[in-house]
Design a protein around this motif. Structure first.
Motif, short mmCIF file in Angstrom:
data_model
loop_
_atom_site.label_atom_id
_atom_site.label_comp_id
_atom_site.label_asym_id
_atom_site.label_seq_id
_atom_site.Cartn_x
_atom_site.Cartn_y
_atom_site.Cartn_z
N GLY A 240 0.78 -1.23 0.00
CA GLY A 240 0.00 0.00 0.00
C GLY A 240 0.81 1.27 0.00
N ALA A 241 2.14 1.16 0.05
CA ALA A 241 2.99 2.35 0.02
C ALA A 241 2.90 3.02 -1.35
CB ALA A 241 4.44 1.97 0.32
N THR A 242 3.23 4.30 -1.39
CA THR A 242 3.15 5.06 -2.64
C THR A 242 4.52 5.17 -3.31
OG1 THR A 242 3.47 7.15 -1.46
CG2 THR A 242 1.19 6.45 -1.88
N LEU A 243 4.48 5.18 -4.64
CA LEU A 243 5.64 5.52 -5.45
C LEU A 243 5.24 6.69 -6.34
CD1 LEU A 243 8.43 5.13 -6.78
CD2 LEU A 243 7.36 3.48 -8.32
N SER A 244 5.98 7.78 -6.24
CA SER A 244 5.77 8.95 -7.08
C SER A 244 6.99 9.12 -7.97
CB SER A 244 5.58 10.21 -6.22
OG SER A 244 4.53 10.04 -5.29
N LEU A 245 6.77 9.35 -9.26
CA LEU A 245 7.92 9.49 -10.13
C LEU A 245 7.64 10.44 -11.28
CD1 LEU A 245 8.31 6.69 -12.73
CD2 LEU A 245 6.61 6.40 -10.95
N GLU A 246 8.70 11.15 -11.67
CA GLU A 246 8.70 11.94 -12.89
C GLU A 246 9.33 11.09 -14.00
OE1 GLU A 246 8.92 16.60 -11.68
OE2 GLU A 246 10.81 15.48 -11.58
N TYR A 247 8.68 11.11 -15.17
CA TYR A 247 9.21 10.35 -16.30
C TYR A 247 9.16 11.23 -17.54
CZ TYR A 247 10.58 6.10 -18.75
OH TYR A 247 11.29 5.16 -19.45
N TYR A 248 10.14 11.07 -18.40
CA TYR A 248 10.27 11.92 -19.59
C TYR A 248 8.98 11.93 -20.41
CZ TYR A 248 15.26 12.47 -18.78
OH TYR A 248 16.48 12.82 -18.24
N ALA A 249 8.50 13.12 -20.73
CA ALA A 249 7.25 13.30 -21.46
C ALA A 249 7.51 13.25 -22.96
CB ALA A 249 6.59 14.62 -21.08
N THR A 250 6.88 12.30 -23.65
CA THR A 250 7.10 12.17 -25.09
C THR A 250 6.63 13.40 -25.85
OG1 THR A 250 5.00 11.00 -25.33
CG2 THR A 250 6.97 9.65 -25.03
N GLY A 251 5.57 14.06 -25.35
CA GLY A 251 5.06 15.24 -26.04
C GLY A 251 6.03 16.39 -26.05
N THR A 252 6.96 16.39 -25.11
CA THR A 252 7.99 17.42 -25.05
C THR A 252 9.23 17.01 -25.83
OG1 THR A 252 7.21 18.22 -22.90
CG2 THR A 252 9.49 18.74 -23.50
N ASP B 184 6.25 13.94 -17.15
CA ASP B 184 4.97 13.54 -16.60
C ASP B 184 5.20 13.09 -15.16
OD1 ASP B 184 3.57 13.85 -19.10
OD2 ASP B 184 4.32 11.88 -19.73
N TRP B 185 4.15 13.22 -14.35
CA TRP B 185 4.25 12.81 -12.93
C TRP B 185 3.25 11.68 -12.69
CZ3 TRP B 185 7.04 15.05 -8.72
CH2 TRP B 185 6.68 14.55 -7.44
N TYR B 186 3.75 10.56 -12.16
CA TYR B 186 2.92 9.39 -11.87
C TYR B 186 2.84 9.16 -10.37
CZ TYR B 186 3.90 8.20 -16.77
OH TYR B 186 4.02 8.23 -18.13
N THR B 187 1.66 8.86 -9.89
CA THR B 187 1.49 8.42 -8.51
C THR B 187 0.90 7.00 -8.56
OG1 THR B 187 1.06 10.68 -7.75
CG2 THR B 187 0.41 8.88 -6.28
N ALA B 188 1.62 6.07 -7.95
CA ALA B 188 1.21 4.67 -7.96
C ALA B 188 1.27 4.11 -6.55
CB ALA B 188 2.13 3.85 -8.88
N ARG B 189 0.59 3.01 -6.34
CA ARG B 189 0.56 2.39 -5.02
C ARG B 189 0.99 0.94 -5.12
NH1 ARG B 189 -1.35 4.45 -0.46
NH2 ARG B 189 -2.37 6.13 -1.60
N ALA B 190 1.83 0.51 -4.18
CA ALA B 190 2.28 -0.87 -4.16
C ALA B 190 1.10 -1.79 -3.87
CB ALA B 190 3.36 -1.06 -3.09
N THR B 191 0.96 -2.81 -4.69
CA THR B 191 -0.16 -3.73 -4.55
C THR B 191 -0.06 -4.43 -3.20
OG1 THR B 191 -0.14 -4.08 -6.92
CG2 THR B 191 -1.36 -5.67 -5.60
N LYS B 192 -1.20 -4.51 -2.52
CA LYS B 192 -1.20 -5.16 -1.20
C LYS B 192 -1.17 -6.68 -1.36
CE LYS B 192 -3.67 -1.38 1.06
NZ LYS B 192 -4.83 -0.98 1.89
#
Length: 245
Positions: free
Chosen positions: A140-152, A237-245
């Motif tokens: 249930g912990a969160t992972l937040s990451l920036e990833y290169y945006a293809t549109g840019t 781009d900024w992604y917010t994801a959650r570790a699967t329980k």
């Protein structure tokens, strides 16, 4: 002291980047917006940063987190961080996220800014890297990451060479950008600062669409909760994801 061969392996952000990061690069990318997005996830938490660099984000995060473990494979970047006053609740680890992480979990949250996790050669390596992060997170912990945006970045590939004024300093920065048939983006950077020798370095990152990044996150054991798409010319781009329980 000579840097061991294994420490130099595929280290993109080495001595050249470290020499200009705090004076030229970090001021162009203030940490406040990233910290504001991270705040709900990291406040009072035990936190892992992947690609901690010289502490641009880690230091303000440490002011609101219980503990921050900062991981980076670049000794020069970590040395720049250590040369400062490192907050007592930050510990630094030199390691490569493409291998299992030599840190003790579980962490309540993890984050990676400025596209650090894109420093891989293919989708399988990205999935493996994300899996290594997942392995040290609490359910249930969160992972937040920036990833290169293809549109840019895809329009920059079409231009190939772009020169612009260096923010906050005299001089210019020139980018030379190519994209191969494996979707690996190579970006050479030359910084010409008035009165100083030029600084040159290059980076290689996997440039894939947002839905493909989400697939890699899902395969690594995360559920994507939100994607904040970059508005050009924002780089990530900024992604917010959650570790699967």
């Amino acid at each position: 002291m000579t840097q061991p061969a294994q420490d130099r392996r595929d280290v993109q952000y080495g001595t050249a980047v470290a020499s200009v990061y705090d004076s030229l690069i970090a001021p162009a990318l203030p940490a406040e917006a990233a910290v504001d997005r991270l705040r709900p996830c990291v406040t009072g938490a035990r936190v892992l940063e992947i690609g901690v660099g010289t502490g641009r984000v880690a230091v303000p995060v440490a002011a609101i987190a219980a503990e921050v473990v900062g991981l980076d494979n670049s000794r020069p970047m970590l040395d720049e961080f250590r040369a400062k006053t490192v907050p007592g609740n930050i510990s630094l680890v030199q390691a490569d996220f493409r291998a299992p992480l030599p840190v003790t979990g579980p962490f309540d949250a993890a984050y990676s800014t400025m596209g650090s996790l894109a420093c891989v050669t293919d989708r399988e390596q990205l999935t493996a890297a994300l899996s290594h992060v997942r392995d040290v997170l609490a359910p249930g912990a969160t992972l937040s990451l920036e990833y290169y945006a293809t549109g840019t970045y895809r329009p920059l590939v079409a231009q190939h060479t772009v020169t612009m004024p260096t923010p906050h300093h005299g001089g210019t920065t020139t980018f030379t950008i190519t994209l191969d048939d494996r979707d690996v983006l190579t970006m050479g950077t030359r910084i010409d600062e008035v009165g100083k020798p030029p600084v040159e370095f290059s980076e290689h990152v996997l440039l894939i669409e947002r839905d493909e990044v989400e697939v890699c996150l899902n395969r690594a054991g995360f559920t994507v909760e939100h994607v904040y798409a970059a508005e050009s010319p924002q780089p990530y781009d900024w992604y917010t994801a959650r570790a699967t329980k």
